[in-house]
Design a protein around this motif. Structure first.
Motif, PDB file in Angstrom:
ATOM      1  N   ASP A  64      -1.932   6.203  -0.034  1.00  0.00           N
ATOM      2  CA  ASP A  64      -0.880   5.559  -0.832  1.00  0.00           C
ATOM      3  C   ASP A  64      -1.315   5.278  -2.267  1.00  0.00           C
ATOM      4  OD1 ASP A  64       1.023   5.473   1.224  1.00  0.00           O
ATOM      5  OD2 ASP A  64       0.149   3.634   2.038  1.00  0.00           O
ATOM      6  N   LEU A  65      -2.614   5.424  -2.573  1.00  0.00           N
ATOM      7  CA  LEU A  65      -3.122   5.120  -3.908  1.00  0.00           C
ATOM      8  C   LEU A  65      -2.611   6.131  -4.930  1.00  0.00           C
ATOM      9  CD1 LEU A  65      -6.797   4.146  -3.023  1.00  0.00           C
ATOM     10  CD2 LEU A  65      -4.878   2.623  -3.539  1.00  0.00           C
ATOM     11  N   CYS A  66      -2.328   5.634  -6.123  1.00  0.00           N
ATOM     12  CA  CYS A  66      -1.783   6.456  -7.208  1.00  0.00           C
ATOM     13  C   CYS A  66      -2.873   6.802  -8.212  1.00  0.00           C
ATOM     14  CB  CYS A  66      -0.682   5.699  -7.940  1.00  0.00           C
ATOM     15  SG  CYS A  66       0.709   5.238  -6.891  1.00  0.00           S
ATOM     16  N   ILE A  86      -6.229  -1.176  -8.757  1.00  0.00           N
ATOM     17  CA  ILE A  86      -5.653  -0.087  -7.972  1.00  0.00           C
ATOM     18  C   ILE A  86      -4.133  -0.196  -8.085  1.00  0.00           C
ATOM     19  CG2 ILE A  86      -7.568   0.027  -6.326  1.00  0.00           C
ATOM     20  CD1 ILE A  86      -4.338  -0.999  -4.861  1.00  0.00           C
ATOM     21  N   LYS A  87      -3.490   0.919  -7.886  1.00  0.00           N
ATOM     22  CA  LYS A  87      -2.027   0.972  -7.810  1.00  0.00           C
ATOM     23  C   LYS A  87      -1.698   1.830  -6.596  1.00  0.00           C
ATOM     24  CE  LYS A  87      -0.032   2.257 -11.608  1.00  0.00           C
ATOM     25  NZ  LYS A  87      -0.135   0.947 -12.150  1.00  0.00           N
ATOM     26  N   ALA A  88      -0.712   1.396  -5.780  1.00  0.00           N
ATOM     27  CA  ALA A  88      -0.339   2.147  -4.585  1.00  0.00           C
ATOM     28  C   ALA A  88       1.166   2.126  -4.398  1.00  0.00           C
ATOM     29  CB  ALA A  88      -1.021   1.548  -3.356  1.00  0.00           C
ATOM     30  N   ILE A 120      -3.166  -1.427   2.723  1.00  0.00           N
ATOM     31  CA  ILE A 120      -2.986  -0.370   1.718  1.00  0.00           C
ATOM     32  C   ILE A 120      -3.903   0.784   2.090  1.00  0.00           C
ATOM     33  CG2 ILE A 120      -3.224   0.246  -0.714  1.00  0.00           C
ATOM     34  CD1 ILE A 120      -2.719  -2.776  -1.340  1.00  0.00           C
ATOM     35  N   MET A 169      -7.446  -4.431  -0.015  1.00  0.00           N
ATOM     36  CA  MET A 169      -6.653  -3.282   0.422  1.00  0.00           C
ATOM     37  C   MET A 169      -6.592  -3.255   1.947  1.00  0.00           C
ATOM     38  SD  MET A 169      -8.016  -0.380  -2.258  1.00  0.00           S
ATOM     39  CE  MET A 169      -7.515   0.959  -1.189  1.00  0.00           C
ATOM     40  N   PRO A 209      -7.529   7.464  -8.282  1.00  0.00           N
ATOM     41  CA  PRO A 209      -6.882   6.607  -7.294  1.00  0.00           C
ATOM     42  C   PRO A 209      -7.740   5.440  -6.796  1.00  0.00           C
ATOM     43  CG  PRO A 209      -7.561   8.659  -6.269  1.00  0.00           C
ATOM     44  CD  PRO A 209      -7.838   8.782  -7.745  1.00  0.00           C
TER      45      PRO A 209
END
Length: 171
Positions: free
Chosen positions: A157-159, A7-9, A153, A148, A67
Motif C-alpha cells: 500500500d506504500l506510495c 511514509i504515505k500509503a 499498513i 505501520m 515507498p
C-alpha cells in the motif's frame, strides 16, 4: 532544518483504518482543509499551504521518491497572505500543480498521523515521525515501521510518489 521520517500509503478501508488510528492516538487534534500549490524550483520541493482562513505556510523540503520510511528535511515560514504569496510565486517561478485535501491530524507520541482525502485521488494515510536534532534517521524508521504494523499498513500500500506527482501524472 527540521527532519522527520515519512511514509504515505493508500487507504483501502478508511473506516477500519480510522478506528485503528483512534485506538492508538485518540481523537483527531484537528480537521484541516488544505490547498497546496507546488512551484517550479531547482532542488527539492517548494509548496505554499493555504489553510483557507487567511493563514498559510511556505514549505521547502527534500524527500526521496521511495515507498519505504524515508528522511524528509524541511523549513517552514508562516504567512498571513497566502493568496498574495501564491500569486507572486506563480508569477516568478510557475505553479505546476495544486493539491487540495481534507486532513484529519492525529498525534501518537511524536508521530503525526494524517488521514487524508485528496481531491481527484482518494484516501491516504501519512506517518511523520519527528526527529530530534541529533537523532539518527534509523531510529525514526524503526518507529514508523512499528506504527505501520500497529495500523495494518502493508508494504504493497506504500506510495512512491507525492500527491503532487500523482495529480500531475493524471493531468
Amino acid at each position: 532544518m527540521a527532519r522527520n521520517i515519512e511514509i504515505k500509503a493508500v487507504c483501502r478501508d478508511r473506516a477500519a483504518l480510522q478506528s485503528r488510528i483512534e485506538a492508538l492516538a485518540g481523537a483527531p487534534t484537528a480537521e484541516l482543509r488544505q490547498d497546496d500549490s507546488f512551484f517550479v524550483c531547482a532542488a527539492g520541493r517548494l509548496k505554499l499551504r493555504d489553510f483557507g482562513n487567511g493563514h498559510g505556510e511556505l514549505i521547502a523540503y527534500e524527500r526521496p521518491d521511495t515507498p519505504e520510511p524515508s528522511l524528509s528535511s524541511y523549513t517552514r515560514s508562516e504567512t498571513e497572505n497566502p493568496a498574495g504569496l501564491r500569486a507572486t510565486l506563480t508569477r516568478a517561478l510557475g505553479c505546476w500543480v495544486r493539491v487540495v485535501k481534507t486532513r484529519q491530524l492525529y498525534m501518537a507520541g511524536r508521530t503525526r498521523i494524517h488521514l487524508d482525502r485528496v481531491d481527484g485521488l482518494g484516501d491516504f494515510v501519512e506517518l511523520e515521525v519527528v526527529l530530534e536534532a541529533e537523532e539518527r534517521p534509523a531510529d525514526g524508521q524503526r518507529e514508523a515501521e512499528r506504527l505501520m504494523g500497529q495500523l495494518g499498513i502493508e508494504a504493497h500500500d506504500l506510495c512512491v510518489n507525492a500527491y503532487a506527482d500523482m495529480l500531475a501524472a493524471d493531468g
